[in-house]
Write a protein that holds these residues in place. Structure first.
Motif, mmCIF file in Angstrom:
data_model
loop_
_atom_site.group_PDB
_atom_site.id
_atom_site.type_symbol
_atom_site.label_atom_id
_atom_site.label_comp_id
_atom_site.label_asym_id
_atom_site.label_seq_id
_atom_site.Cartn_x
_atom_site.Cartn_y
_atom_site.Cartn_z
ATOM 1 N N HIS A 1 2.403 9.357 5.698
ATOM 2 C CA HIS A 1 2.584 9.265 7.143
ATOM 3 C C HIS A 1 2.166 10.541 7.862
ATOM 4 C CE1 HIS A 1 4.386 5.317 6.950
ATOM 5 N NE2 HIS A 1 5.046 5.733 5.887
ATOM 6 N N CYS B 1 -0.930 12.198 -2.096
ATOM 7 C CA CYS B 1 -1.904 12.080 -1.022
ATOM 8 C C CYS B 1 -3.137 12.920 -1.349
ATOM 9 C CB CYS B 1 -1.288 12.542 0.295
ATOM 10 S SG CYS B 1 -2.456 12.587 1.672
ATOM 11 N N MET C 1 3.198 9.879 -1.802
ATOM 12 C CA MET C 1 3.038 8.797 -0.838
ATOM 13 C C MET C 1 4.169 7.785 -1.013
ATOM 14 S SD MET C 1 -1.078 8.371 -1.183
ATOM 15 C CE MET C 1 -1.438 7.629 0.397
ATOM 16 N N CYS D 1 -1.785 -5.213 4.787
ATOM 17 C CA CYS D 1 -2.600 -4.313 5.600
ATOM 18 C C CYS D 1 -1.749 -3.402 6.446
ATOM 19 C CB CYS D 1 -3.498 -5.114 6.520
ATOM 20 S SG CYS D 1 -4.595 -6.222 5.603
ATOM 21 N N ALA E 1 0.841 -1.194 0.000
ATOM 22 C CA ALA E 1 0.000 0.000 0.000
ATOM 23 C C ALA E 1 0.875 1.243 0.000
ATOM 24 C CB ALA E 1 -0.915 0.003 1.217
ATOM 25 N N TYR E 2 0.315 2.307 -0.509
ATOM 26 C CA TYR E 2 0.974 3.613 -0.462
ATOM 27 C C TYR E 2 0.472 4.347 0.775
ATOM 28 C CZ TYR E 2 2.442 2.746 -5.240
ATOM 29 O OH TYR E 2 3.020 2.212 -6.358
ATOM 30 N N TRP E 3 1.394 4.981 1.487
ATOM 31 C CA TRP E 3 1.056 5.665 2.741
ATOM 32 C C TRP E 3 1.514 7.115 2.716
ATOM 33 C CZ3 TRP E 3 -1.414 3.502 6.932
ATOM 34 C CH2 TRP E 3 -1.590 2.131 6.897
ATOM 35 N N ARG F 1 -4.299 1.197 -1.174
ATOM 36 C CA ARG F 1 -3.724 -0.075 -1.620
ATOM 37 C C ARG F 1 -3.141 0.082 -3.010
ATOM 38 N NH1 ARG F 1 -7.130 -5.102 -1.560
ATOM 39 N NH2 ARG F 1 -8.046 -3.964 -3.270
ATOM 40 N N ASP G 1 -1.744 10.008 7.745
ATOM 41 C CA ASP G 1 -2.213 8.649 8.042
ATOM 42 C C ASP G 1 -3.202 8.160 6.980
ATOM 43 O OD1 ASP G 1 -0.688 8.199 10.318
ATOM 44 O OD2 ASP G 1 -2.165 9.149 11.617
ATOM 45 N N GLU G 2 -2.943 8.529 5.747
ATOM 46 C CA GLU G 2 -3.773 8.121 4.604
ATOM 47 C C GLU G 2 -3.142 6.903 3.959
ATOM 48 O OE1 GLU G 2 -7.024 8.354 2.177
ATOM 49 O OE2 GLU G 2 -6.610 9.792 3.767
ATOM 50 N N ARG G 3 -3.971 5.936 3.558
ATOM 51 C CA ARG G 3 -3.487 4.693 2.953
ATOM 52 C C ARG G 3 -4.273 4.390 1.683
ATOM 53 N NH1 ARG G 3 -5.722 -0.535 3.406
ATOM 54 N NH2 ARG G 3 -4.263 -2.162 2.897
ATOM 55 N N GLU H 1 4.832 0.793 0.880
ATOM 56 C CA GLU H 1 5.275 -0.114 1.926
ATOM 57 C C GLU H 1 4.490 -1.403 1.801
ATOM 58 O OE1 GLU H 1 5.052 1.632 5.771
ATOM 59 O OE2 GLU H 1 6.172 3.392 5.180
#
Length: 74
Positions: free
Chosen positions: A35, A54, A61, A74, A31-33, A42, A38-40, A64
């Motif tokens: 930080h 983002c 993003m 997840c 997934a792309y994050w 997939r 705190d947006e995710r 990870e």
């Protein structure tokens, strides 16, 4: 001890479940994050190729992946 036994059985059953959502094995690699927000997102839901921006702050993003026993990122 009935309540404690029931709680223990419930927790064990929930961690042993093979059904971890609608992702099929091998479909998602991570997934792309963002930080900061705190947006995710997939990887299979990300638009285009490469890291998306983002949707909240517009920053790039980071990708990870979490390798788990379920194969779910997840």
């Amino acid at each position: 001890m009935g309540v404690l036994s029931t709680l223990k059985e419930t927790l064990q059953a929930s961690t042993q479940s093979g059904n971890r959502g609608d992702v099929t094995e091998g479909e998602s690699k991570g997934a792309y994050w963002c930080h900061d927000c705190d947006e995710r997102i997939r990887d299979v839901d990300a638009p285009g190729e490469g890291p998306p921006n983002c949707p909240d702050c517009g920053g790039e993003m980071t990708f990870e992946r979490s390798v788990g026993s379920t194969g779910c990122a997840c």
